[in-house]
Design an enzyme around this catalytic site. Structure first.
Site, mmCIF file in Angstrom:
data_model
loop_
_atom_site.group_PDB
_atom_site.id
_atom_site.type_symbol
_atom_site.label_atom_id
_atom_site.label_comp_id
_atom_site.label_asym_id
_atom_site.label_seq_id
_atom_site.Cartn_x
_atom_site.Cartn_y
_atom_site.Cartn_z
ATOM 1 C CD GLU A 183 -9.771 8.176 6.440
ATOM 2 O OE1 GLU A 183 -9.731 7.134 5.520
ATOM 3 O OE2 GLU A 183 -8.776 8.613 7.043
ATOM 4 C CD1 TRP A 208 -6.761 2.713 -1.442
ATOM 5 C CD2 TRP A 208 -7.026 0.540 -1.113
ATOM 6 N NE1 TRP A 208 -7.929 2.622 -0.530
ATOM 7 C CE2 TRP A 208 -8.086 1.277 -0.195
ATOM 8 C CE3 TRP A 208 -7.159 -0.835 -1.122
ATOM 9 C CZ2 TRP A 208 -9.181 0.583 0.163
ATOM 10 C CZ3 TRP A 208 -8.562 -1.427 -0.468
ATOM 11 C CH2 TRP A 208 -9.242 -0.516 0.438
ATOM 12 C CB CYS A 231 14.878 -1.599 15.036
ATOM 13 S SG CYS A 231 14.123 -0.626 16.215
ATOM 14 C CB CYS A 279 9.714 -1.895 14.257
ATOM 15 S SG CYS A 279 11.458 -1.402 14.045
ATOM 16 C CD GLU A 318 -4.710 7.946 0.189
ATOM 17 O OE1 GLU A 318 -5.219 7.199 0.595
ATOM 18 O OE2 GLU A 318 -4.462 8.927 0.713
ATOM 19 C CE LYS A 319 -1.109 10.869 -9.764
ATOM 20 N NZ LYS A 319 -0.257 9.869 -9.007
ATOM 21 C CG ASN A 351 -4.917 8.538 9.214
ATOM 22 O OD1 ASN A 351 -6.135 8.665 9.084
ATOM 23 N ND2 ASN A 351 -4.416 7.617 8.138
ATOM 24 C CD GLU A 352 -6.365 4.442 7.268
ATOM 25 O OE1 GLU A 352 -7.733 4.363 6.810
ATOM 26 O OE2 GLU A 352 -5.624 4.210 6.695
#
Length: 727
Positions: free
Chosen positions: A313, A321, A167, A165, A361-362, A156-157
């Site tokens: 979407e 957001w 590391c 990253c 995301e409520k 997803n996305e």
């Protein structure tokens, strides 16, 4: 969607796709029955399931819980709803993170990010990749033959929260990638220019990711890092897709893109998609949001050569957001949904189906809001579902742009590296005025990669080609010689694929094509602008006496008549925005300008103030049967006044002549020649739109002969008979 072998399962869903992300794991099972009943009422025919259900599907390393998903898929199938089944790999569960804490991503400053959000993984982590592939295989083996399965949805996305990253696992993977790209360490030293600042490497083992350093980091290392990070995430996607193609052949596979995202090279990514899908969240508080949305949708359509794509979407109303989350006014949800269809989508899906009561995301809107079926949002969900069924015959139809815009992710990444003449030269800031000028003139755009053959387009626009190899320059030259028109923006032809300056001065391999040479880049301070004027007017005092001979009086006299015809022409009936008639005083450059001298090009517009007064600003070079224009400055909202004569020269006009301000028009075409004209009124006032052919509005069934009237935020979708039927 397009009827190909890999799309067979998806084409069983009739008409256009409608639905959204359904998260039943957040709700007790008694709610599921109510959900599918309401989905049927709303006309939903496809739901995305399982995006963030890894912890529910695999409670620990050695146990699986598919029972709830079995019951769910059986339920939706009984109600005639198809499933876009996610591989659930976007959010690793806590048990996996605690067993392998090294899979958590690390920032350039050495901070390891924690569990508690999503996408909390290192793209190069072997533990994450093995677990993700294992989960994907388990899902594919269990559900490959389920009759509800229409589509696989990987992850997803990608690149939303974690794009890189730093590391040790990423460092090792980066070194592997560098070996494959450069072959040996001597070639890497040449490519990276490590003779500068004593940065030479004796072996690949000495190389680390570009972590935070005392000063500027090697720019080619940073460019290779951007390439690597896109490829590292793509490797994860390809690992899951390989499993799905093996275990579940014939079921199409996609992952949801994020519009024009800098981090991922979508030209390369789209090669590994069965079809393109996108997540789009235009801001209702932005009065120009629909223009940027149109640009992003044109890119999604272009990524697979014009094939239909899927809006995976969008928000039914407000998101959760932004600093301020403005809802969509009544009618705006419908209009923006139709806009995606107008730009080539074969379906409209949403985040989310039922509004969440917990989590980050409520407060994000949903097709079924917190208030339930009494909510305004639910009424719009049902109404649009009804309208969408009337548009079913659009599925599989296509549209093609009238002009092409060149987009290269390598050049985008290189353009925005540090230590350039100006930090204000950002790709999207450069692109948007070019696209807006075309949009305002009713011209439809396709995007093309640098490797494409643009011969099918009468006009090719390149807002910026900072990074450019000679092969691409040769293709552009052949295109112009063959009769094409090229318009190239500033700061182009600067470096090669290693971000090394082309020898011989700027614009490097474009010098012969453009017929100019750049003496010096001249950024404009933020609080300043530079005025421009057509070259046929009397120039001010020259900044350099030796340029006097170059700006000969006879050249100015020769250009005067031509420029008056081209840059001060009477308003064209087929262009919504009329060409400017006050170029002498109103054209202004901002952010960027260049000291250029013409070689074979003619000067069309010159600088009229500041240190560059009297020097060329806009030029045209005739080559073979075509011409190449160079814009040495950033013109912002004034760009359209310069593009008007180019459009006229290329024979490109509005998609629909006489289009009123604020109205968007596009045409989709079926294989039999039937056309579908979308007219969308983004403005606050009623608009009357003249038609060039009679048609039938699919939304209402009414006939339209010579004109239609659009209410504010109104729309029509006219079926136009094939040309032979009209004849």
């Amino acid at each position: 969607m397009t009827a190909t072998v890999t799309m067979d399962r998806l084409t069983r869903v009739p008409g256009l796709l409608y639905g959204g992300d359904w998260n039943p794991e957040q709700w007790p099972e008694q709610v599921w029955a109510e959900d599918v009943k309401l989905m049927a009422e709303a006309g939903v025919n496809l739901v995305t399931v399982g995006v963030f259900s890894w912890a529910r599907l695999q409670p620990d390393a050695d146990s699986w819980d598919f029972g709830w998903l079995d019951r769910l898929l059986d339920l939706v199938h009984r109600h005639g709803i198809a499933v876009d089944l996610a591989t659930a790999t976007a959010s690793p569960p806590a048990w996996l993170v605690r067993a392998h804490p090294e899979l958590l991503p690390v920032t350039a400053d050495g901070v390891r990010l924690e569990f508690g959000s999503r996408q909390h993984y290192c793209p190069s982590s072997p533990a994450y990749r093995q677990a993700a592939v294992r989960l994907t295989r388990a899902l594919a083996e269990r559900y490959r033959d389920h009759p509800a399965l229409a589509l696989w949805h990987i992850h997803n996305e990608y690149g939303d929260h974690v794009q890189e990253c730093f590391c040790p696992a990423s460092a090792a993977d980066f070194r592997r990638w560098l070996r494959e790209r450069h072959g040996d360490i001597e070639e890497l030293n040449r490519s990276w220019g490590t003779a500068f600042w004593s940065q030479r490497y004796n072996s690949f083992e000495q190389i680390e990711p570009p972590r935070t350093a005392p000063g500027p980091v090697n720019p080619t290392q940073l460019l290779d890092w951007r390439r690597f990070c896109s490829d590292a995430l793509l490797a994860l996607h390809r690992a899951e897709k390989a499993v799905l193609d093996e275990v579940s052949p014939g079921v199409p596979v996609t992952t949801n893109f994020m519009s024009m995202l800098k981090a991922l090279d979508y030209w390369e990514w789209s090669r590994h998609e069965d079809f393109v899908s996108d997540d789009a969240y235009p801001d209702p508080a932005d009065p120009r949001a629909h223009v940027n949305a149109a640009m992003n949708y044109d890119l999604m359509r272009s990524l697979k050569g014009g094939r239909p794509w899927l809006l995976m979407e969008q928000a039914p109303s407000a998101v959760s957001w932004r600093p301020v989350n403005v809802p969509k006014a009544p009618g705006l949800y419908r209009l923006w949904s139709l806009q995606a269809l107008a730009r080539g989508a074969d379906g409209v899906l949403h985040f989310q189906w039922r509004a969440s009561v917990a989590g980050a995301e409520k407060f994000h809107s949903a097709m079924l809001p917190h208030r339930g079926t009494a909510a305004r949002g639910w009424q719009e969900t049902v109404r649009f579902g009804t309208e969408l069924r009337r548009l079913g015959e659009l599925a599989g139809t296509r549209l093609r742009g009238q002009v092409a815009v060149l987009l290269d992710w390598d050049s985008w990444w290189a353009l925005e590296l540090d230590d350039h003449p100006s930090a204000r030269m950002r790709w999207l800031d450069l692109l948007r005025p070019w696209y807006a000028a075309l949009y305002e003139r009713g011209v439809t755009v396709d995007f093309v990669p640098p490797t494409a053959d643009p011969d099918g387009y009468p006009l090719l626009l390149a807002p910026n080609l900072y990074l450019l190899d000679t092969a691409t320059a040769d293709r552009l030259t052949a295109y112009v010689r063959g009769g094409g028109r090229l318009v190239c923006g500033p700061f182009s032809g600067i470096t090669d694929r290693h971000d090394h300056i082309h020898p011989g001065g700027h614009p490097g391999p474009l010098r012969e094509l453009l017929g100019i040479v750049v003496d010096e880049h001249w950024p404009i301070p933020d609080d300043a602008t530079t005025s421009l004027t057509p070259a046929g007017t009397e120039p001010p005092a020259e900044p350099r006496t030796e340029l006097r001979a170059e700006l000969r009086a006879e050249l100015r006299a020769e250009l005067r008549t031509e420029l008056r015809a081209e840059l001060r022409t009477e308003p064209r009936a087929d262009l919504r925005t009329e060409p400017r008639t006050d170029l002498r005083t109103d054209l202004r450059a901002e952010r960027w300008s260049e000291w250029i001298e013409t070689e074979t090009a003619e000067t069309l517009v010159r600088y009229d103030s500041g240190a560059l007064a009297g020097l060329p600003a806009v030029t045209r070079n005739r080559l073979g049967d075509g011409s190449a224009w160079y814009l040495s400055c950033h013109l912002g909202t004034d760009l359209g006044a310069v593009l008007d004569p180019v459009l006229a020269e290329a024979g490109v006009g509005a998609e629909l002549p006489g289009l009123p301000e604020g109205v968007e028009a596009t045409r989709r075409h079926a294989a039999d020649g039937t056309g579908y004209l979308f007219l969308l009124n983004h403005g606050p006032v009623e608009r009357r739109v003249p038609l060039d052919a009679p048609g039938t509005d699919l939304l209402t069934g009414t006939e339209a002969a010579t004109a239609v009237t659009l209410a504010p935020l109104g729309a029509v979708v006219l079926r136009l008979p094939a040309p032979q039927e009209r004849a």
